[in-house]
Motif scaffolding. Structure first.
Motif, mmCIF file in Angstrom:
data_model
loop_
_atom_site.group_PDB
_atom_site.id
_atom_site.type_symbol
_atom_site.label_atom_id
_atom_site.label_comp_id
_atom_site.label_asym_id
_atom_site.label_seq_id
_atom_site.Cartn_x
_atom_site.Cartn_y
_atom_site.Cartn_z
ATOM 1 N N THR A 1 31.943 68.206 53.419
ATOM 2 C CA THR A 1 31.651 69.443 52.911
ATOM 3 C C THR A 1 31.073 69.305 51.623
ATOM 4 O OG1 THR A 1 33.344 70.408 54.332
ATOM 5 C CG2 THR A 1 32.241 71.839 52.839
ATOM 6 N N THR B 1 24.244 63.239 43.147
ATOM 7 C CA THR B 1 23.916 62.461 44.298
ATOM 8 C C THR B 1 24.957 62.136 45.006
ATOM 9 O OG1 THR B 1 23.311 60.205 45.053
ATOM 10 C CG2 THR B 1 24.282 60.467 42.534
ATOM 11 N N THR B 2 25.194 62.004 46.344
ATOM 12 C CA THR B 2 26.194 61.795 47.182
ATOM 13 C C THR B 2 26.842 60.390 47.110
ATOM 14 O OG1 THR B 2 25.215 61.288 49.123
ATOM 15 C CG2 THR B 2 25.642 63.474 49.097
ATOM 16 N N GLU C 1 24.089 67.534 48.653
ATOM 17 C CA GLU C 1 22.707 67.350 49.067
ATOM 18 C C GLU C 1 21.798 68.644 49.124
ATOM 19 O OE1 GLU C 1 23.455 65.479 52.804
ATOM 20 O OE2 GLU C 1 23.617 63.612 51.838
ATOM 21 N N THR C 2 22.492 69.733 49.350
ATOM 22 C CA THR C 2 21.690 71.183 49.564
ATOM 23 C C THR C 2 21.771 71.943 48.185
ATOM 24 O OG1 THR C 2 23.711 72.135 50.456
ATOM 25 C CG2 THR C 2 22.210 71.132 52.119
ATOM 26 N N SER C 3 22.198 71.227 47.234
ATOM 27 C CA SER C 3 22.348 71.967 45.970
ATOM 28 C C SER C 3 23.232 73.162 45.816
ATOM 29 C CB SER C 3 20.850 72.158 45.256
ATOM 30 O OG SER C 3 20.252 71.121 45.150
ATOM 31 N N ARG C 4 24.144 73.242 46.663
ATOM 32 C CA ARG C 4 25.071 74.507 46.687
ATOM 33 C C ARG C 4 26.237 74.241 45.974
ATOM 34 N NH1 ARG C 4 24.760 76.505 52.503
ATOM 35 N NH2 ARG C 4 24.323 74.552 52.825
ATOM 36 N N GLN D 1 29.696 66.623 50.107
ATOM 37 C CA GLN D 1 28.633 65.905 50.188
ATOM 38 C C GLN D 1 27.389 66.793 50.577
ATOM 39 O OE1 GLN D 1 29.800 62.273 52.630
ATOM 40 N NE2 GLN D 1 29.588 61.165 50.788
ATOM 41 N N ASN D 2 27.655 67.710 51.468
ATOM 42 C CA ASN D 2 26.625 68.523 52.041
ATOM 43 C C ASN D 2 26.188 69.414 50.745
ATOM 44 O OD1 ASN D 2 26.208 67.667 54.644
ATOM 45 N ND2 ASN D 2 27.887 69.050 55.456
ATOM 46 N N ALA D 3 27.330 69.887 50.103
ATOM 47 C CA ALA D 3 27.015 70.897 49.056
ATOM 48 C C ALA D 3 26.192 70.186 48.013
ATOM 49 C CB ALA D 3 28.339 71.239 48.468
#
Ligand SMILES: [Zn+2]
Length: 509
Positions: free
Chosen positions: A27, A69-70, A33-36, A29-31
């Motif tokens: 979760t 970055t992740t 990557e999607t700048s959230r 890493q997704n945030a």
């Protein structure tokens, strides 16, 4: 310089090395990557499960020169500074140390300044539930109007103690206890990299003891390595932790199989004096019992945790299964679970261990007793059916009125308890009760007690005794000595009945 602890040395430097918390890492890493990225995160979970490490990784991911970055590079100035704990943009506050008043005040004063090196300022507040009300209130004001590019990560082992006003402003992640097998794998990996020889059983014990916390597991491995000369063995780990060794556990199960209460109590005593942790002893025994159940049901089941605790040879294990059936194994688990639960709440778990042992051994004896009673009853029922058949043939009728043995015992007790009847008690105590219908009491004297018999049948005594018995029972009693009830109707009847009932005869009407 002191050797760097394993925990620090092997602290995850990339998201991929955080173990057992995949749901959190994905979760995050997704945030990224999607700048959230949100302003505040709450990391809740047991100690040593990776909360602070993940917070630092998040800081690295956000502030890496190649980031956000992740996969932070771990080489740039920012990554290295964070790794070495000297980044000017990452603040770590320990809520437990002084309950945070000064730190939060300082935080409020500086939070609006821009980051020095990186893009983000990251505040990691550990054990946030320990903050004072004042500190929480100050923090809340900042959270209500969060400055840009500031990220708070709150870590806590007790999220229920964090005020709802704070919780509602955080994205929450729950860190789980790391499964034993996952910890073992990580310990194997680290030992290999460290070039340390270890027995897998030793790592299992370490993983079990650390209850899902990687930090504790690594600290224990550190200690075990310091204790060991060459190989880290199960025995060394057990000794180090004051735990029960395979030998004591094997003895425990042998004692249960033999129903040896004395031996069991001695074993508990010697474990206690040997400095063993009795709670761990019981927990280990439960685990052995659980594994025995599994192996009992399926002899080809893979190696069970309890087998590692006891021995690695399944033959020994199967030997124990042979003597303890599944029902009893369940009983062992239940009884010990209760003792562990109670034992943990007191400074004296020994008492509960003792009680558990007594329960387990008495129970086995009782169930043996019940078994033999059951066959006795079945036996009696058969005889009763036969008797009823015979009676039916003889056109006689048997009706149970009084249990003569019980009545007789009560009567003797009463006679014994009074001075004026003590003499009668002395005469009657050697007699055998035969039958009683509420008024007629039949008793026999064995040949060797002629003196007693003579005294009872003496008419003067007999009527006195009858009067006394009548007083005691509240009804008229007629005493029949060495006479056969129902003799006139069927001379064989008494003998037959006696055969069946072993002395307790019902008077026919
Ligand atoms: Zn970097």
């Amino acid at each position: 310089m002191a050797r760097l602890s394993l925990y620090r040395k092997w602290r995850p430097q990339g998201f991929e090395s955080v173990v057992g918390q995949d749901h959190v890492i994905k979760t995050l890493q997704n945030a990224i990557e999607t700048s959230r990225i949100v302003h505040a995160y709450l990391f809740a979970g047991p100690r040593g499960t990776g909360k602070t490490s993940t917070a630092r990784l998040l800081a690295k991911a956000l502030n890496c020169e190649k980031g956000p970055t992740t996969q932070p590079c771990d080489e740039c100035e920012s990554c290295v500074a964070i790794r070495e704990g000297r980044s000017l943009d990452v603040f770590e506050i320990d809520g437990a140390s002084n309950r945070g008043i000064d730190e939060i005040r300082q935080l409020r004063e500086t939070v609006r300044f821009k980051a020095t090196q990186g893009k983000y300022k990251i505040y990691i507040i550990d054990e946030i539930h320990m903050l004072t009300i004042e500190a929480f209130n100050a923090l809340l004001k900042t959270l209500e109007e969060p400055p840009e590019n500031v990220v708070f990560v709150f870590a806590t082992t007790e999220p229920q103690k964090v005020p709802a006003t704070i919780l509602s402003r955080c994205q929450r992640f729950t860190f789980r206890r790391i499964p034993t097998e996952v910890i073992v794998d990580r310990l194997v990996e680290i030992s290999e990299k460290e070039g340390v020889k270890v027995e897998e059983g030793a790592l299992h014990i370490i993983a079990e003891t650390s209850q899902g916390g990687m930090r504790d597991a690594l600290s224990l491995l550190d200690q075990a390595m310091a204790f060991s000369k060459d190989v880290v063995t199960s025995k060394i780990v057990q000794e180090m932790l004051g735990l029960t060794d395979a030998e004591a556990l094997t003895s425990f199960f042998t004692i249960l199989a033999n129903q040896d209460l004395k031996g069991g109590l001695e074993l508990i005593r010697s474990a206690l004096f040997g400095g063993k942790d009795l709670i761990y002893f019981m927990e280990s025994a439960m685990q052995v019992a659980r594994s025995l159940l599994v192996v009992n049901a399926d002899k080809t089941a893979p190696l069970q945790p309890g087998e590692i605790l006891l021995s690695r040879d399944r033959k020994d294990f199967l030997q124990i299964v042979k003597t303890l059936d599944s029902v009893y194994l369940v009983k062992i688990i239940e009884t010990l679970a209760e003792a562990v639960q109670k034992g943990k709440q007191t400074a004296d778990p020994e008492l509960f261990f003792d009680l558990a042992l007594v329960t387990l051994i008495e129970d086995k004896e009782k169930s043996n007793e019940i078994e033999s009673l059951r066959s006795l009853v079945e036996d009696q029922n058969k005889k009763l059916t036969e008797l009823e058949k015979k009676i039916g043939e003889g056109k006689s009728q048997v009706k149970q009125k009084y249990d003569v043995v019980t009545y007789w015992k009560e009567m003797l007790e009463k006679l014994k308890s009074k001075k004026d009847t003590l003499e009668f008690y002395a005469f009657l105590v050697v007699a055998q009760p035969v039958a009683f219908d509420g008024h007629n009491l039949y008793i026999n004297f064995p040949e060797t007690y002629e003196f007693h018999r003579a005294n009872v049948v003496n008419p003067k005594n007999k009527s006195l005794i009858e009067a006394k018995l009548g007083e005691l029972t509240g009804s008229t009693i007629k005493l029949h000595v060495d006479k056969t009830p129902g003799a006139k109707k069927d001379p064989d009847f008494l003998a037959k009945t006696q055969d069946v009932f072993g002395g307790t005869i019902l008077k026919p009407e």
